[in-house]
Structure formats: structure tokens, C-alpha cells
Motif scaffolding. Structure first.
Motif, PDB file in Angstrom:
ATOM      1  N   SER A  75       0.924  -1.194  -0.060  1.00  0.00           N
ATOM      2  CA  SER A  75      -0.046   0.161   0.147  1.00  0.00           C
ATOM      3  C   SER A  75       0.944   1.231   0.174  1.00  0.00           C
ATOM      4  O   SER A  75       0.220   2.444  -0.032  1.00  0.00           O
ATOM      5  N   ASP A  76       2.119   1.133   0.194  1.00  0.00           N
ATOM      6  CA  ASP A  76       2.993   2.339   0.272  1.00  0.00           C
ATOM      7  C   ASP A  76       4.033   2.324  -0.883  1.00  0.00           C
ATOM      8  O   ASP A  76       4.892   1.831  -0.989  1.00  0.00           O
ATOM      9  N   PRO A  77       3.878   3.297  -1.847  1.00  0.00           N
ATOM     10  CA  PRO A  77       4.664   3.339  -3.056  1.00  0.00           C
ATOM     11  C   PRO A  77       6.027   3.316  -2.628  1.00  0.00           C
ATOM     12  O   PRO A  77       6.977   2.908  -3.240  1.00  0.00           O
ATOM     13  N   HIS A  78       6.421   3.998  -1.400  1.00  0.00           N
ATOM     14  CA  HIS A  78       7.874   4.309  -1.114  1.00  0.00           C
ATOM     15  C   HIS A  78       8.503   2.964  -0.400  1.00  0.00           C
ATOM     16  O   HIS A  78       9.723   2.861  -0.384  1.00  0.00           O
ATOM     17  N   LEU A  79       7.731   1.968  -0.408  1.00  0.00           N
ATOM     18  CA  LEU A  79       8.409   0.634  -0.083  1.00  0.00           C
ATOM     19  C   LEU A  79       8.475  -0.271  -1.113  1.00  0.00           C
ATOM     20  O   LEU A  79       8.787  -1.422  -0.946  1.00  0.00           O
ATOM     21  N   HIS A  80       8.218   0.097  -2.501  1.00  0.00           N
ATOM     22  CA  HIS A  80       8.598  -0.607  -3.365  1.00  0.00           C
ATOM     23  C   HIS A  80       9.741  -0.783  -3.812  1.00  0.00           C
ATOM     24  O   HIS A  80      10.148  -0.516  -4.916  1.00  0.00           O
ATOM     25  N   THR A  81      10.587  -1.349  -3.129  1.00  0.00           N
ATOM     26  CA  THR A  81      12.028  -1.477  -3.315  1.00  0.00           C
ATOM     27  C   THR A  81      12.430  -2.825  -3.311  1.00  0.00           C
ATOM     28  O   THR A  81      11.827  -3.619  -2.716  1.00  0.00           O
ATOM     29  N   PRO A  82      13.602  -3.143  -3.636  1.00  0.00           N
ATOM     30  CA  PRO A  82      14.017  -4.491  -3.754  1.00  0.00           C
ATOM     31  C   PRO A  82      14.082  -5.105  -2.135  1.00  0.00           C
ATOM     32  O   PRO A  82      13.764  -6.442  -2.156  1.00  0.00           O
ATOM     33  N   MET A  83      14.472  -4.569  -1.190  1.00  0.00           N
ATOM     34  CA  MET A  83      14.479  -4.860   0.241  1.00  0.00           C
ATOM     35  C   MET A  83      13.282  -5.306   0.392  1.00  0.00           C
ATOM     36  O   MET A  83      12.899  -6.496   0.948  1.00  0.00           O
TER      37      MET A  83
END
Length: 285
Positions: free
Chosen positions: A217-225
Motif C-alpha cells: 500500500s505504500d509506494p515508497h516501500l516498493h524497493t528490492p529490500m
């Protein structure tokens, strides 16, 4: 294991890849060249690192050990397969099968530990560059490799001993189900254990689901980790689902058995999701 009486086990028959003579020779040459290339590539890495003083650092120390382990892993099964193809022999002795199993588990586990150590080495080099030589001292590197050998050896030994119990030479009666001892014979304690494990199971599943929902739900957390963390949470949900629901049903129904097929299925998924956890954690490292 089979579901009927078994005679003494002295060897296992190998199906092979083909019964046609020309195809067997093609398979022999293919695997021979793959084996030689694999061994030669690993030996060249070892020689290159050993001959260049600039490469005498922790990262290449782990890489040397990894290359040596890969040579041993290739030599565990491929030479025996090549001999069998050439001699048209399709069997392996009981002791030989156990030895192969032991070394495959040992060297496979050692590969994972060394890759994890290399990931930690890169983490220290990137995050603590000024203290790198102090943290990754020769003593620590040696201890990491020695500890990896020790833990992998114990892990392989335990699995091989369990396998000898499953395939022990001699007559065996038919296996249709296993009896589970449980944790208590008292009704009031069984209810307490049921409620306790049910809440632990629900909290575990709910916690993993909340992590997945928060990340998605948070686009800022769409990272590899966080991508790895999402997959780790899914693996944890499946891992919990492998054994706990069956245990809860058994507690409520006072049934202390599990079918032969059910036990094998549980073992398969337990090892699958446990191994998947390790790989994902290594990827995160």
C-alpha cells in the motif's frame, strides 16, 4: 520407503537417462565436458587468487573456499554417473548412496554458509569501510569457514542418520500412518494448548499479512529490500500452515495419527519453505 514387506537392501537401481547406445555416449560426453569445465573453472579461480597477492583479502578467501567446495560437490555424483554410463551398470550400493547423500547435504549447506559470509563481507565493506580490516580479520574469516564446516557436517550427519533409519536393511512391516505423541493427555491441558497454539498461529499469520499489506500500500516501500521481505512473509505464512493446522485438528479431535502420505507432504513443504527462508534471507543480506 514402500508400503509393503521389504527384503534386505544392498543396492539401488538407477534408471539412467537413456537405453539407446548412441544417446548414452552423447550423454556421457556432455556430462564429462560439463564436469571438466566446472572443475577447471573452479581450479583457475583458486590458482588466480593464490598467485596474486592483491587478492589475498577476506572476499577472495571465501571465494577460494567456495570454489573448492564446488569442485567437491561436482565430484560427489558426476564421476559415479559417468562410470555407470560407460560400464552399462545401473546400480549403486547402499553404502555408496548414503555416502553421496551425506556429501551432497554437507557441501550444499556449506555453499549456503559461504555465500552468506560473502554477503556479510560486502555489507561490512560498504557500511563500515574504515573498520573493514578490523572487523573482517583473518581470525574471524577462519572461524567463519571452520564453523560453516562444523555446522554443515552435523546437519548432513543428522539427515543421513535419519535416512538410514528410513531405509535400514532388513524386513519392514507395512507403513500406513504414524502416531503422534502429543503434548498432554489431560483434557483441560489440551484445550489450553489448543487455544495457545491457535492464537500464536493467528498472530503469526496476521503479522505476516500486515507486513505484506503495508508494503503493497505504500509506494515508497516498493524497493528490492521490501520485495524480498514480502516474499519472506509469504513463505512464513506457508511455513506456519504446513504443520500447525494439522496439530490443532489433532488436539481437538483427540486423533493422534497422521497418514504416511500426509507425513511425507508435511516433510516436503517443511523443508521447502525452511530452505526458501534461508535463500531469501541471503538475498536480503
Amino acid at each position: 520407503m514402500e508400503w509393503g514387506n521389504q527384503t534386505s537392501i544392498t543396492e539401488f537401481l538407477l534408471l539412467g537417462l537413456s537405453n539407446q547406445m548412441e544417446l548414452r555416449q552423447l550423454v556421457f560426453m556432455l556430462f564429462l565436458w560439463m564436469y571438466l569445465l566446472g572443475v577447471l573453472g573452479s581450479l583457475l579461480i583458486v590458482l588466480a587468487i593464490g598467485s596474486d597477492p592483491h587478492l589475498h583479502n577476506p572476499m577472495y578467501f571465501f571465494l577460494t573456499n567456495l570454489s573448492l567446495v564446488d569442485i567437491c560437490l561436482l565430484s560427489t555424483t558426476v564421476p559415479k554417473m559417468l562410470v555407470n554410463i560407460q560400464t552399462h551398470k545401473k546400480s549403486i550400493s547402499y553404502a555408496g548412496c548414503l555416502a553421496q547423500t551425506y556429501f551432497i547435504i554437507l557441501l550444499g549447506g556449506l555453499d549456503h554458509f559461504l555465500l552468506t559470509a560473502m554477503a556479510y563481507d560486502r555489507y561490512v565493506a560498504i557500511c563500515h569501510p574504515l573498520h573493514y580490516t578490523t572487523i573482517m580479520s583473518p581470525r574471524l574469516c577462519t572461524l567463519v569457514v571452520a564453523g560453516s564446516w562444523l555446522v554443515s557436517s552435523l546437519h548432513a550427519l543428522i539427515h543421513t542418520l535419519l535416512l538410514t533409519g528410513c531405509f535400514s536393511p532388513g524386513n519392514q512391516t507395512s507403513i500406513t500412518e504414524f502416531l503422534l505423541l502429543g503434548l498432554s493427555y489431560r483434557a483441560e491441558q489440551r484445550q489450553l494448548l489448543f487455544v495457545l497454539f491457535l492464537w500464536l498461529y493467528l498472530l503469526g499469520v496476521l503479522g505476516s499479512l500486515l507486513i505484506i499489506l503495508a508494503i503493497s500500500s505504500d509506494p515508497h516501500l516498493h524497493t528490492p529490500m521490501y520485495f524480498f521481505l514480502t516474499n519472506l512473509s509469504l513463505a512464513d505464512i506457508c511455513f506456519l500452515y504446513t504443520t500447525v493446522p494439522k496439530m490443532l485438528v489433532n488436539i481437538q479431535t483427540n486423533d493422534k495419527s497422521i497418514s504416511y502420505t500426509g507425513c511425507l507432504a508435511q516433510m516436503y513443504f517443511f523443508i521447502l519453505f525452511g530452505g526458501l527462508d534461508h535463500f531469501l534471507l541471503t538475498g536480503m543480506a
